[in-house]
Design a protein around this motif. Structure first.
Motif, short mmCIF file in Angstrom:
data_model
loop_
_atom_site.label_atom_id
_atom_site.label_comp_id
_atom_site.label_asym_id
_atom_site.label_seq_id
_atom_site.Cartn_x
_atom_site.Cartn_y
_atom_site.Cartn_z
N LEU A 1 0.83 -1.19 0.00
CA LEU A 1 0.00 0.00 0.00
C LEU A 1 0.88 1.25 0.00
O LEU A 1 0.67 2.18 -0.78
N PHE B 1 -7.26 -1.26 -1.81
CA PHE B 1 -6.53 -0.52 -2.83
C PHE B 1 -7.42 0.45 -3.60
O PHE B 1 -6.95 1.46 -4.11
N ALA C 1 -7.29 3.45 -1.47
CA ALA C 1 -5.98 4.10 -1.67
C ALA C 1 -5.94 4.84 -3.00
O ALA C 1 -5.42 5.96 -3.09
N THR D 1 1.42 -4.33 -6.75
CA THR D 1 0.55 -4.91 -5.72
C THR D 1 0.10 -6.32 -6.05
O THR D 1 -0.47 -7.00 -5.20
#
Length: 185
Positions: free
Chosen positions: A35, A78, A81, A142
């Motif tokens: 992250l 995510f 984010a 990721t």
């Protein structure tokens, strides 16, 4: 310490909210390095990235009670984010308009000591559009699947795959072009 899987941890955190958050750290900790890395790469600024990660964690905790398993927890995290990074970019644009060129100096990303190939790839990624760079970071930084990336970016799966393929071709051409410019000693 008890070892729970992700679904069990989400359920434990949801049951304990809003007062008991002890399992939340166990749930979120495995995702923090990726992250943070994702936010740093998208924003190019350590301070902004740390703020985006903090906001992501706060929003995840705040909204976890309503989390449904329509997507994986990782994908959901995510996506939060992703939106936080977009918010930071919007804030920057506002700051640039307000503070003019002086603020540009603070936006400059500092590259750590890396080998030439890593610097070349990083430079090439910076030349991509936000959407294309984001797709590449979500895929390779990721490890998310194309469908998860499509959900995060709110795009069709076919569009994500097409953009990915186009970026790979572009990067390959760029690397081939740069190799041909380098002369052996």
């Amino acid at each position: 310490m008890n070892s729970f899987n992700e679904r069990q941890l989400v359920a434990l955190v949801q049951e304990g909210l809003p007062y008991d958050t002890r399992f939340f750290q166990q749930l979120i900790t495995p995702y923090l390095p990726k992250l943070k890395g994702y936010c740093v790469k998208v924003l190019g600024n350590q301070s902004d990235a740390e703020e985006a990660v903090q906001e992501t964690i706060i929003k995840a905790l705040t909204n976890l009670k309503g989390f449904k398993w329509l997507v994986s927890f990782k994908s959901w995290l995510f996506k939060i984010a992703h939106h936080e990074c977009i918010n930071k970019i919007r804030e920057r644009r506002w700051d640039i308009i307000q503070y003019d060129d002086d603020y540009l100096d603070t936006l400059e990303a500092k590259l750590p000591d890396e080998d030439d190939i890593a610097i070349l790839i990083s430079t090439m990624l910076e030349s991509l559009s936000f959407d294309d760079r984001n797709i590449m970071l979500l895929r390779y930084r990721t490890g998310l699947e194309f469908q998860e990336i499509a959900d995060i970016c709110e795009m069709k799966l076919s569009a994500i795959k097409m953009r990915h393929k186009r970026v790979i071709k572009f990067l390959t051409r760029q690397m081939d072009s740069d190799k041909s410019k380098v002369k052996p000693h």
